[in-house]
Design a protein around this motif. Structure first.
Motif, PDB file in Angstrom:
ATOM      1  N   LEU A   1       0.829  -1.204   0.000  1.00  0.00           N
ATOM      2  CA  LEU A   1       0.000   0.000   0.000  1.00  0.00           C
ATOM      3  C   LEU A   1       0.865   1.256   0.000  1.00  0.00           C
ATOM      4  O   LEU A   1       0.494   2.269  -0.582  1.00  0.00           O
ATOM      5  N   LYS A   2       2.010   1.173   0.662  1.00  0.00           N
ATOM      6  CA  LYS A   2       2.917   2.317   0.738  1.00  0.00           C
ATOM      7  C   LYS A   2       4.010   2.248  -0.320  1.00  0.00           C
ATOM      8  O   LYS A   2       4.709   3.241  -0.552  1.00  0.00           O
ATOM      9  N   GLY A   3       4.181   1.086  -0.899  1.00  0.00           N
ATOM     10  CA  GLY A   3       5.213   0.932  -1.917  1.00  0.00           C
ATOM     11  C   GLY A   3       6.616   1.041  -1.362  1.00  0.00           C
ATOM     12  O   GLY A   3       7.528   1.519  -2.047  1.00  0.00           O
ATOM     13  N   LYS A   4       6.810   0.595  -0.104  1.00  0.00           N
ATOM     14  CA  LYS A   4       8.146   0.681   0.467  1.00  0.00           C
ATOM     15  C   LYS A   4       8.403  -0.493   1.403  1.00  0.00           C
ATOM     16  O   LYS A   4       7.475  -1.132   1.916  1.00  0.00           O
ATOM     17  N   LYS A   5       9.674  -0.735   1.650  1.00  0.00           N
ATOM     18  CA  LYS A   5      10.105  -1.804   2.534  1.00  0.00           C
ATOM     19  C   LYS A   5       9.863  -1.395   3.974  1.00  0.00           C
ATOM     20  O   LYS A   5      10.286  -0.325   4.410  1.00  0.00           O
ATOM     21  N   GLU A   6       9.181  -2.243   4.734  1.00  0.00           N
ATOM     22  CA  GLU A   6       8.894  -1.936   6.139  1.00  0.00           C
ATOM     23  C   GLU A   6       9.399  -3.007   7.092  1.00  0.00           C
ATOM     24  O   GLU A   6       9.448  -2.774   8.297  1.00  0.00           O
ATOM     25  N   SER A   7       9.760  -4.178   6.565  1.00  0.00           N
ATOM     26  CA  SER A   7      10.145  -5.250   7.461  1.00  0.00           C
ATOM     27  C   SER A   7      11.295  -6.060   6.862  1.00  0.00           C
ATOM     28  O   SER A   7      11.862  -5.683   5.829  1.00  0.00           O
ATOM     29  N   ILE A   8      11.609  -7.157   7.508  1.00  0.00           N
ATOM     30  CA  ILE A   8      12.778  -7.964   7.149  1.00  0.00           C
ATOM     31  C   ILE A   8      12.510  -8.833   5.921  1.00  0.00           C
ATOM     32  O   ILE A   8      11.365  -9.025   5.499  1.00  0.00           O
ATOM     33  N   ASN A   9      13.568  -9.387   5.354  1.00  0.00           N
ATOM     34  CA  ASN A   9      13.461 -10.377   4.283  1.00  0.00           C
ATOM     35  C   ASN A   9      13.189 -11.748   4.894  1.00  0.00           C
ATOM     36  O   ASN A   9      13.872 -12.162   5.829  1.00  0.00           O
TER      37      ASN A   9
ATOM     38  N   GLU B   1      -4.629   0.389   7.138  1.00  0.00           N
ATOM     39  CA  GLU B   1      -3.191   0.293   6.886  1.00  0.00           C
ATOM     40  C   GLU B   1      -2.817  -0.968   6.114  1.00  0.00           C
ATOM     41  O   GLU B   1      -1.691  -1.078   5.638  1.00  0.00           O
ATOM     42  N   CYS B   2      -3.754  -1.923   6.027  1.00  0.00           N
ATOM     43  CA  CYS B   2      -3.416  -3.261   5.541  1.00  0.00           C
ATOM     44  C   CYS B   2      -3.854  -3.490   4.095  1.00  0.00           C
ATOM     45  O   CYS B   2      -4.992  -3.149   3.715  1.00  0.00           O
ATOM     46  N   PRO B   3      -2.984  -4.127   3.295  1.00  0.00           N
ATOM     47  CA  PRO B   3      -3.401  -4.575   1.967  1.00  0.00           C
ATOM     48  C   PRO B   3      -4.490  -5.637   2.089  1.00  0.00           C
ATOM     49  O   PRO B   3      -4.852  -6.051   3.203  1.00  0.00           O
ATOM     50  N   ALA B   4      -4.987  -6.080   0.976  1.00  0.00           N
ATOM     51  CA  ALA B   4      -5.937  -7.187   0.967  1.00  0.00           C
ATOM     52  C   ALA B   4      -5.309  -8.399   1.647  1.00  0.00           C
ATOM     53  O   ALA B   4      -4.085  -8.559   1.661  1.00  0.00           O
ATOM     54  N   THR B   5      -6.125  -9.246   2.230  1.00  0.00           N
ATOM     55  CA  THR B   5      -5.642 -10.440   2.921  1.00  0.00           C
ATOM     56  C   THR B   5      -6.294 -11.688   2.321  1.00  0.00           C
ATOM     57  O   THR B   5      -7.374 -11.609   1.721  1.00  0.00           O
ATOM     58  N   PRO B   6      -5.656 -12.850   2.483  1.00  0.00           N
ATOM     59  CA  PRO B   6      -6.130 -14.066   1.809  1.00  0.00           C
ATOM     60  C   PRO B   6      -7.498 -14.564   2.234  1.00  0.00           C
ATOM     61  O   PRO B   6      -8.031 -15.492   1.607  1.00  0.00           O
ATOM     62  N   ASP B   7      -8.085 -13.989   3.282  1.00  0.00           N
ATOM     63  CA  ASP B   7      -9.445 -14.384   3.659  1.00  0.00           C
ATOM     64  C   ASP B   7     -10.494 -13.778   2.736  1.00  0.00           C
ATOM     65  O   ASP B   7     -11.683 -14.068   2.873  1.00  0.00           O
ATOM     66  N   GLY B   8     -10.068 -12.926   1.805  1.00  0.00           N
ATOM     67  CA  GLY B   8     -10.994 -12.273   0.896  1.00  0.00           C
ATOM     68  C   GLY B   8     -11.310 -10.847   1.283  1.00  0.00           C
ATOM     69  O   GLY B   8     -12.065 -10.161   0.578  1.00  0.00           O
TER      70      GLY B   8
ATOM     71  N   LYS C   1     -10.833  -6.987   1.393  1.00  0.00           N
ATOM     72  CA  LYS C   1     -10.238  -6.034   0.458  1.00  0.00           C
ATOM     73  C   LYS C   1      -9.271  -5.096   1.181  1.00  0.00           C
ATOM     74  O   LYS C   1      -9.341  -4.910   2.399  1.00  0.00           O
ATOM     75  N   ALA C   2      -8.385  -4.483   0.421  1.00  0.00           N
ATOM     76  CA  ALA C   2      -7.416  -3.538   0.980  1.00  0.00           C
ATOM     77  C   ALA C   2      -8.136  -2.402   1.694  1.00  0.00           C
ATOM     78  O   ALA C   2      -9.159  -1.896   1.218  1.00  0.00           O
ATOM     79  N   ARG C   3      -7.632  -2.011   2.823  1.00  0.00           N
ATOM     80  CA  ARG C   3      -8.105  -0.910   3.670  1.00  0.00           C
ATOM     81  C   ARG C   3      -9.463  -1.178   4.329  1.00  0.00           C
ATOM     82  O   ARG C   3      -9.990  -0.322   5.033  1.00  0.00           O
ATOM     83  N   ALA C   4     -10.038  -2.347   4.116  1.00  0.00           N
ATOM     84  CA  ALA C   4     -11.288  -2.696   4.795  1.00  0.00           C
ATOM     85  C   ALA C   4     -10.991  -3.029   6.253  1.00  0.00           C
ATOM     86  O   ALA C   4      -9.861  -3.386   6.607  1.00  0.00           O
ATOM     87  N   PRO C   5     -11.981  -2.918   7.150  1.00  0.00           N
ATOM     88  CA  PRO C   5     -11.734  -3.235   8.559  1.00  0.00           C
ATOM     89  C   PRO C   5     -11.236  -4.658   8.757  1.00  0.00           C
ATOM     90  O   PRO C   5     -11.596  -5.576   8.008  1.00  0.00           O
ATOM     91  N   LEU C   6     -10.414  -4.825   9.772  1.00  0.00           N
ATOM     92  CA  LEU C   6     -10.006  -6.150  10.206  1.00  0.00           C
ATOM     93  C   LEU C   6     -11.125  -6.750  11.044  1.00  0.00           C
ATOM     94  O   LEU C   6     -12.077  -6.059  11.435  1.00  0.00           O
ATOM     95  N   SER C   7     -11.015  -8.032  11.344  1.00  0.00           N
ATOM     96  CA  SER C   7     -11.942  -8.610  12.317  1.00  0.00           C
ATOM     97  C   SER C   7     -11.768  -7.881  13.639  1.00  0.00           C
ATOM     98  O   SER C   7     -10.686  -7.385  13.959  1.00  0.00           O
ATOM     99  N   ASP C   8     -12.839  -7.796  14.397  1.00  0.00           N
ATOM    100  CA  ASP C   8     -12.826  -6.978  15.607  1.00  0.00           C
ATOM    101  C   ASP C   8     -12.314  -7.759  16.810  1.00  0.00           C
ATOM    102  O   ASP C   8     -12.867  -8.794  17.181  1.00  0.00           O
ATOM    103  N   ALA C   9     -11.246  -7.256  17.407  1.00  0.00           N
ATOM    104  CA  ALA C   9     -10.741  -7.745  18.690  1.00  0.00           C
ATOM    105  C   ALA C   9     -10.616  -9.267  18.687  1.00  0.00           C
ATOM    106  O   ALA C   9      -9.982  -9.842  17.810  1.00  0.00           O
ATOM    107  N   GLY C  10     -11.250  -9.950  19.675  1.00  0.00           N
ATOM    108  CA  GLY C  10     -11.183 -11.403  19.749  1.00  0.00           C
ATOM    109  C   GLY C  10     -12.330 -12.095  19.048  1.00  0.00           C
ATOM    110  O   GLY C  10     -12.491 -13.317  19.181  1.00  0.00           O
ATOM    111  N   SER C  11     -13.129 -11.352  18.295  1.00  0.00           N
ATOM    112  CA  SER C  11     -14.325 -11.898  17.654  1.00  0.00           C
ATOM    113  C   SER C  11     -13.998 -12.535  16.310  1.00  0.00           C
ATOM    114  O   SER C  11     -13.019 -12.162  15.657  1.00  0.00           O
ATOM    115  N   PRO C  12     -14.824 -13.471  15.863  1.00  0.00           N
ATOM    116  CA  PRO C  12     -14.713 -13.926  14.478  1.00  0.00           C
ATOM    117  C   PRO C  12     -14.998 -12.774  13.518  1.00  0.00           C
ATOM    118  O   PRO C  12     -15.620 -11.772  13.893  1.00  0.00           O
TER     119      PRO C  12
END
Length: 706
Positions: free
Chosen positions: A382-390, A569-576, A578-589
């Motif tokens: 999303l930012k087009g830059k390196k943020e973590s390790i290889n 802050e997050c790109p799309a994830t393999p659960d389907g 979409k990018a920038r959509a909310p994550l699952s909430d806290a400890g909930s499914p």
């Protein structure tokens, strides 16, 4: 004796808030005092500033209040802006935990004071202990400076109460306040007034989310004795409590009250005041206070049933906390059992030993970012830059174990950076020069040791909370990768990477396959095993760290609506997702994927080992209003909660407002001004929430009786 003024006070506060004007005058008064006492030791200079502030703020009164003290006293209209700005600059140079200056100081609030100290000793007893300690440390200047600051602030607090009382025209309210200006309270009315004055002073100091702690324990004797002696009736007690809780609405923050659970000796702690507090909060029907109920196997079912009846009104209070799971999680941190038995919550759901450790501090650990780092070798696309390790080319991952190995390395690298930032913040200020004497006086051991709450005065060291985000997003994503890439081989790793890189545009077939993979929340071990792994691995990472050489890092499964900003802050994830959509909430499914009803959902939720999650968790569920109708349904819900907690569940909070009502409230907010809903760790007026939060609540799976 004490007629009900709840509705009148509610309307009075509402009108007051609409008309209030002025700027925060704290730093003006502090600056003026500091300029006159600049040669004093800094702790003493700051304490004199506190005294000067309390001596000079304008006091306000409400006609229908039983308890003196307005938070908005610190706001005034002040014409000489140049003078105000000058003294504010002077003051802010000394900002710190005692007088927060907005620069990010950690461990300054989100605290549960040991209110039983002042309830049993009063200001007099605390001053006497200070004098004893000053003799003990007569040759230690730094400790003497701190103790002198404590004495100045406690005496200033006493004088402030007197000044407030003397300006009150209601004789009964005035005499009640005067009775606790220096002595310990002797009645329930007096105990509540002293508690309120303490709370108001913390807010004057800029300390937010200050918990009232276990009110049903440290005020129990005053309440029961007054009723037994005929000094108040049950109705009087309810009216006083409602008036107290309505005062909270004057200034918004998250003020947690804990009821129920067990005593320090391990016995059932539910008592008449536990029910009185619960019923008073239910009667007020306002978003605060943030009521939490510790549910122990030793508590009667009647207590849990009454909690569920309150929740069923739509209020969402109280949050239900499994006593056994939370106590085991805290015992793992090395505390004495008697102290653990007395735990309460601060802020939303954060576990704390009241009066025994420095204030809470935490931050968001956005774990789903690590999935993107794993798929793109440390890049944030999303930012087009390196943020973590290889961690290697994902196209060379031949097994799910290869993928998990890389993911775990990314999570560990992220945690290292996270903790480094926390340590940097927590060591930002010199602890001798930035004390909080008033808070220290309501904390065990500080006066005895001659040390501030953040400078070694407490029985236990500080802790830091790592709020682990998106357990549902993590579990569902890993389930989808294993199912589609490594088991069915219906999607290649290269195609998965391309699909995520393109936010699934043009990859609709792959998106459908990923969405159809097993999901956390349906009692399916294929997905649930990753929730189990997540709790185990994340707690294992943070178990290794220490703050200031001693303090532990608690893991939480909590989000407090940050699943929305965290998802942004997050790109799309393999659960389907979409990018920038909310994550699952806290400890909930993830909302909408737990489709088999609450029994299956609770089976999944109880599989992770929450005795490793010392900070606490948030599980948001939505039940239809019909599930709370009638005694039989309440008993069924009680049994469901008992089984869930018996299997290791940690926390549960429930919305009982129907989807239809929520939808209509979004279209016609003018008809729903008083609609309260449970958000995530707190309740709020639904129509005042940001639209993104409203949608997030609306999207929760609604369970029904059918």
């Amino acid at each position: 004796m004490y007629p009900n003024k709840t509705k009148l006070l509610k309307e009075e506060i509402k009108a007051f808030l609409q008309e209030r004007k002025g700027d925060d005058m704290r730093h003006y008064y502090l600056g003026k005092s500091y300029s006159e006492n600049i040669l004093d030791p800094i702790p003493v200079m700051q304490a004199k500033g506190f005294k000067y502030f309390l001596e000079n703020i304008k006091l306000g009164y409400m006609q229908n209040e039983y308890f003196l003290g307005l938070v908005w006293n610190k706001f005034e209209e002040f014409e000489d802006k140049d003078e105000k700005e000058y003294y504010e600059r002077f003051s802010r140079r000394f900002g710190g935990p005692g007088w927060y200056n907005g620069e990010g100081w950690q461990h300054r609030d989100h605290y549960a004071p040991a209110y039983e100290i002042i309830m049993t000793k009063g200001v007099r007893g605390i001053i006497e202990e200070i004098e004893i300690s000053k003799l003990k440390y007569k040759d230690d200047k730094r400790k003497l400076d701190f103790l002198e600051a404590c004495k100045i602030e406690m005496l200033a607090f006493s004088d402030f109460i007197k000044r407030y009382a003397e300006g009150c025209s209601n004789k009964e309210v005035k005499e009640n306040a005067l009775s606790i200006a220096y002595e310990a309270p002797k009645t329930f009315f007096a105990g509540l007034q002293l508690l309120w004055f303490c709370h108001v002073v913390f807010l004057y100091k800029g300390c937010g989310a200050m918990a009232f702690g276990r009110m049903d324990q440290y005020l129990k004797d005053l309440y029961v004795n007054d009723i037994e002696k005929g000094l108040i009736t049950f109705e009087d007690g309810q009216n006083l409590l409602e008036n107290f809780f309505m005062k909270i609405t004057e200034f918004h923050s998250i003020y947690n009250i804990c009821i129920g659970g067990i005593t320090p000796d391990g016995e059932d702690a539910v008592n008449p005041l536990s029910y009185a507090i619960l019923w008073a909060v239910k009667a007020c029907q306002v978003p605060g206070p943030n009521l939490s109920a510790r549910i122990s196997k030793k508590n009667p079912d009647k207590f849990l049933e009454e909690c569920l009846k309150s929740i069923g009104t739509g209020l969402g209070y109280p949050a239900l906390m499994c006593d056994e799971t939370n106590r085991k999680a805290l015992m793992r941190m090395g505390y004495e059992e008697r102290d653990v038995n007395n735990f309460c919550m601060v802020g939303c759901i954060e576990n704390l030993l009241p009066g025994m450790q420095p204030p809470w501090a935490d931050g968001r650990y956005n774990a789903p970012l690590a999935i993107g780092y794993t798929l793109f070798n440390g890049m944030n696309i999303l930012k087009g830059k390196k943020e973590s390790i290889n961690t290697g080319d994902p196209l060379k991952f031949n097994t799910m174990a290869d993928f998990m190995d890389a993911l775990e390395k990314q999570l560990k690298a992220y945690a290292d950076v996270y903790i480094l930032e926390a340590l940097t913040e927590s060591s930002k200020y010199d602890k001798y020069n930035h004390p909080n004497p008033f808070m220290s006086c309501l904390t065990y051991n500080c006066i005895e040791r001659g040390l501030d709450i953040n400078n070694g005065g407490t029985k236990y060291p500080c802790v830091y909370g790592a709020a682990a985000m998106g357990i549902g997003t993590m579990a569902d994503s890993l389930s989808a990768v294993e199912k589609c890439v490594f088991v069915d081989k219906s999607i290649s790793m290269q195609t998965l990477i391309k699909a995520i890189e393109n936010n699934f545009e043009g990859y609709e077939k792959e998106l459908e396959l990923l969405k159809n993979a097993p999901k956390f929340g349906n009692d399916d071990d294929f997905a649930d095993k990753y929730a189990v792994w997540y709790a185990d691995f994340i707690s294992g990472i943070f178990d290794e760290y220490r703050l200031d050489g001693k303090g532990r890092v608690y893991v939480l499964m909590a989000a407090n609506t940050q699943n929305i900003s965290g998802g942004h802050e997050c790109p799309a994830t393999p659960d389907g997702r979409k990018a920038r959509a909310p994550l699952s909430d806290a400890g909930s499914p993830t909302y909408g994927v737990d489709v088999n009803g609450p029994t299956y959902t609770f089976a999944s939720l109880s599989k992770p080992d929450y005795t490793k999650i010392a900070g606490g968790s948030v599980v948001n569920q939505k039940f239809s209003p019909s599930m709370f109708e009638g005694e039989e349904n309440i008993k069924r819900l009680c049994a469901l909660v008992r089984v869930y907690f018996g299997r290791g569940g940690q926390e549960l909070q429930i919305n009982s407002v129907s989807r239809e009502v929520l939808k209509d409230a979004m279209v016609h907010p003018e008809n729903y001004r008083n609609l309260v809903v449970r958000v995530s760790g707190f309740s709020a007026y639904f129509v005042n929430l940001d639209k993104a939060v409203q949608i997030d609540i609306l999207n929760r799976t609604e369970h029904t009786n059918s």
